[in-house]
Design a protein around this motif. Structure first.
Motif, mmCIF file in Angstrom:
data_model
loop_
_atom_site.group_PDB
_atom_site.id
_atom_site.type_symbol
_atom_site.label_atom_id
_atom_site.label_comp_id
_atom_site.label_asym_id
_atom_site.label_seq_id
_atom_site.Cartn_x
_atom_site.Cartn_y
_atom_site.Cartn_z
ATOM 1 N N ILE A 131 0.878 -1.278 -0.180
ATOM 2 C CA ILE A 131 0.169 0.007 -0.282
ATOM 3 C C ILE A 131 0.881 1.120 0.251
ATOM 4 O O ILE A 131 1.691 1.183 0.328
ATOM 5 N N ASP A 132 0.010 2.185 -0.550
ATOM 6 C CA ASP A 132 0.706 3.415 -0.923
ATOM 7 C C ASP A 132 0.695 4.514 0.279
ATOM 8 O O ASP A 132 -0.471 5.431 0.112
ATOM 9 N N VAL A 133 1.474 4.197 1.483
ATOM 10 C CA VAL A 133 0.739 5.355 2.345
ATOM 11 C C VAL A 133 1.474 7.142 2.059
ATOM 12 O O VAL A 133 0.178 8.312 2.917
ATOM 13 N N GLU A 134 2.565 6.646 1.569
ATOM 14 C CA GLU A 134 2.731 8.054 1.201
ATOM 15 C C GLU A 134 1.857 9.188 0.285
ATOM 16 O O GLU A 134 1.416 9.926 0.536
ATOM 17 N N LYS A 135 1.091 8.035 -0.980
ATOM 18 C CA LYS A 135 -0.008 8.761 -1.699
ATOM 19 C C LYS A 135 -1.071 9.295 -0.448
ATOM 20 O O LYS A 135 -1.476 10.602 -1.082
ATOM 21 N N LEU A 136 -1.599 8.208 0.394
ATOM 22 C CA LEU A 136 -2.503 7.976 0.912
ATOM 23 C C LEU A 136 -2.208 9.939 1.747
ATOM 24 O O LEU A 136 -2.843 11.017 1.696
ATOM 25 N N ARG A 137 -1.536 10.262 2.233
ATOM 26 C CA ARG A 137 -0.802 11.464 2.621
ATOM 27 C C ARG A 137 -0.283 12.541 2.173
ATOM 28 O O ARG A 137 -1.295 13.675 2.635
ATOM 29 N N PHE A 189 -11.500 7.180 3.719
ATOM 30 C CA PHE A 189 -11.659 5.790 3.354
ATOM 31 C C PHE A 189 -11.046 4.956 2.226
ATOM 32 O O PHE A 189 -11.106 3.738 2.796
ATOM 33 N N ASP A 190 -10.336 5.584 1.937
ATOM 34 C CA ASP A 190 -9.355 4.466 1.353
ATOM 35 C C ASP A 190 -8.435 3.996 1.503
ATOM 36 O O ASP A 190 -7.973 2.783 1.426
ATOM 37 N N GLY A 191 -8.139 4.774 2.454
ATOM 38 C CA GLY A 191 -7.646 4.014 3.735
ATOM 39 C C GLY A 191 -7.623 3.171 4.577
ATOM 40 O O GLY A 191 -6.318 2.356 4.937
ATOM 41 N N SER A 192 -9.296 2.959 5.414
ATOM 42 C CA SER A 192 -9.408 1.995 5.843
ATOM 43 C C SER A 192 -9.766 0.841 5.480
ATOM 44 O O SER A 192 -9.597 -0.012 5.357
ATOM 45 N N LEU A 213 7.473 0.369 9.052
ATOM 46 C CA LEU A 213 8.088 2.051 9.586
ATOM 47 C C LEU A 213 6.895 3.046 8.626
ATOM 48 O O LEU A 213 6.180 3.633 8.926
ATOM 49 N N ASP A 214 6.255 1.820 7.454
ATOM 50 C CA ASP A 214 5.135 3.116 6.885
ATOM 51 C C ASP A 214 3.170 2.436 7.866
ATOM 52 O O ASP A 214 2.964 3.735 7.917
ATOM 53 N N LEU A 215 3.599 1.475 8.633
ATOM 54 C CA LEU A 215 2.217 0.681 9.266
ATOM 55 C C LEU A 215 2.293 2.219 11.154
ATOM 56 O O LEU A 215 1.528 2.815 10.647
ATOM 57 N N THR A 216 3.950 2.777 11.101
ATOM 58 C CA THR A 216 3.867 3.836 12.288
ATOM 59 C C THR A 216 3.266 5.152 11.885
ATOM 60 O O THR A 216 2.484 6.033 11.727
ATOM 61 N N LYS A 217 3.335 5.439 9.793
ATOM 62 C CA LYS A 217 3.062 6.408 9.491
ATOM 63 C C LYS A 217 1.732 6.460 8.949
ATOM 64 O O LYS A 217 1.108 8.084 9.417
ATOM 65 N N LEU A 218 1.125 5.587 8.911
ATOM 66 C CA LEU A 218 -0.098 5.690 8.695
ATOM 67 C C LEU A 218 -1.016 5.444 9.606
ATOM 68 O O LEU A 218 -2.145 5.958 9.691
#
Length: 491
Positions: free
Chosen positions: A361-367, A388-391, A407-412
């Motif tokens: 999953i792309d956390v950076e884009k979500l952010r 909701f996309d994040g959900s 690391l991504d989970l922490t960011k999320l």
RNA sequence: GGUCGGUUGGCCGAGUGGCUAGGCAGCGGUCUGCAAAACCGUGUACGGCGGUUCGAAUCCGCCAUCGACCUCCA
């Protein structure tokens, strides 16, 4: 610092927000006139500017947020011969005006807290700033844009319009205003129907009165905001907010008063939220079609099918963009309630997610999408859609259909906490224990559920189903999960 | 009457000159002893009529319709 774009009513354009003083923002928002309980309409500006306040803080500004309480000077309409709204209510309830003010100020603050609206930095009251208002009126008289008549002082719109643009904020032309107000104008002491009161001479029976250079009286409604905003934020400040219904005459008068007092404009960005409608019509006290916030919370209004949690109301308001009208209905509210639950359910999974060596999953884009939405004139609607996309991502990881690195989970987690809790100001609805806050009560329900679990282990479905069904009949909601049964009281 | 702003799928509600907004409901599925809950999948909608354009729901014009504001001591 994020590049925040805000729609400025003054220019009718989206503009890059640049504060006067680097890293500091001064914001003034028109608060309530406290002569009744707050209704759904009050929640909109409060939540809109709470969102702005929270986002400015989040991106690193130091914000001084001033939201006033109007406790004097706001007159009711013609039909009531211009009584003060607070004084009128006091008469009806047989109380001192200041008792009315206290009751409804307390009530307003309670409702705001329930809606998780942060208290402003300063909450000045009009009656506490009579001296400042008198000073402002003196300045306006000194600049030649006001006149005294029989102990009252009026703003001279005609004189003002010769030197400045009256109507720039609301987009009104002064000629149109003349044709539209002339016939209302009887044998008034005003020179023109366009003039508005800065100070009103008080009748002997009037309780709320103060001495002034023009005799005993009380300030006009528009004067308080000019006096109090500039007192706490300076002669020029960054943001002035309020409901669209205040655009004219209230804010237009403020523009003129500010110019008359200081010789320059006092506000850089004017921001207005749209109205909440009920069956397509503005919800408001003057129309008598409003529903009080307390009534939403306990479900007592006849138009309501059920009680709605304050967070449902907040989410409902945030799901629409602040400049769009928002129509109330039970259906829309229940949709918001469900959607909000969905978001909170996903968020609750975050701490327990398993991590992997790779992220699909792309956390950076979500952010980035989240900040892009907020920076584009506080588009909370897009922000929520993005969350909701994040959900869906969170659920996918939870179901083992996607993976996430530590690391991504922490960011999320950080992103959800920042966006949902800090910026949108949403928090999980209080669950089970809130049913009276009685610990023993909760333990009893847990006991029944563990008896049911034992019956289930023995495949005694008759017993287990009976416990479940009878609890449901009593108004409980029972959810079976892998870890066991969850319960809460239905509202 | 004047000014301004809307009109989006069953409902709410974003957005955009060509690429799935999102939520709720519905439908299908996974899970479950059954159910509920949860989760997954699923819909090609933009008031009408013209025009501009290779292409418009998105721009322009007209029409229809809805709403907000048009102030106090009258």
């Amino acid at each position: 610092m994020e590049k925040l774009i805000l729609y400025n009513t003054l220019t009718r354009k989206k503009e890059l927000f640049v504060p006067i003083h680097k890293d500091h923002v001064g914001m003034y928002v028109c608060g309530p006139t406290v002569y009744g309980h707050a209704h759904l309409g009050h929640a909109r500006p409060a939540i809109t500017f709470d969102l702005l306040f929270r986002y400015l803080l989040h991106i690193g500004y130091k914000v001084r947020y001033v939201r006033n309480i109007t406790d004097v000077g706001h007159l009711v309409n013609d039909e009531d011969e211009g009584e003060d709204k607070v004084a009128k209510k006091a008469k009806v309830e047989e109380l001192e005006p200041m008792e009315i003010v206290q009751i409804y100020t307390n009530s307003y603050r309670k409702n705001m807290s329930q809606l998780n609206v942060l208290p402003p930095s300063i909450e000045p009251v009009a009656s506490g700033h009579i001296i400042e208002q008198i000073e402002a009126i003196k300045k306006i008289i000194g600049s030649g844009f006001a006149y005294e008549k029989n102990g009252s002082v009026y703003f001279d719109v005609e004189a003002y319009a010769l030197k400045h643009a009256y109507g720039i904020l609301s987009g009104r032309k002064i000629e149109d205003l003349y044709t539209n107000t002339r016939d209302l104008d009887g044998q008034s002491e005003k020179k023109s129907g366009l003039d508005f009161a800065l100070w009103k001479s008080a009748q002997p029976e009037h309780i709320m009165r103060w001495p002034s250079p023009w005799g005993s009286g009380f300030p006009g409604w528009h004067t308080e905001c000019t006096a109090m905003s500039t007192k706490y934020l300076g002669e020029t400040f960054d943001i002035h907010g309020g409901g669209l219904d205040l655009l004219f005459p209230h804010h237009e008068a403020e523009v003129a008063q500010g110019m008359a007092c200081f010789g320059h404009s006092t506000v850089n960005y004017w921001i207005h939220n749209n109205m909440i409608t009920i069956n397509g019509q503005k919800m408001g006290k003057s129309l008598g079609n409003f529903i009080q916030l307390d009534e939403f919370f306990n479900g007592t209004h006849p138009l309501l099918e059920k009680a709605y949690h304050p967070m449902t109301i907040r989410f409902f308001i945030l799901q629409a963009h602040y400049r769009s009208p928002l129509d109330f209905s039970n259906e829309a509210l229940q949709a918001a309630e469900k959607g909000f639950e969905r978001l909170m359910n996903a968020m609750a999974l975050l701490p327990g997610l398993k991590t992997a060596t790779e992220s699909t999953i792309d956390v950076e884009k979500l952010r980035n999408d989240c900040y892009e939405a907020l920076n584009d004139d506080l588009n909370s609607s897009i922000l929520i859609a993005t969350l909701f996309d994040g959900s869906r991502m969170i659920n996918a990881v939870n179901d083992g259909k996607a993976t996430v690195t530590a690391l991504d989970l922490t960011k999320l987690q950080q992103l959800f906490s920042d966006m949902v809790n800090d910026v949108l100001g949403l928090k999980s609805q209080d669950s089970s224990m809130n049913a009276g806050g009685n610990e023993l009560f909760g333990q009893m329900v847990e006991l029944l559920l563990s008896l049911r679990q034992e019956a289930k282990m023995k495949k005694d479905w008759a017993t287990s189903d009976q416990i479940r069904d009878r609890l449901i009949a009593l108004g409980f909601e029972i959810k079976d999960t892998k870890e066991g049964a969850d319960w809460k009281l239905k509202n």
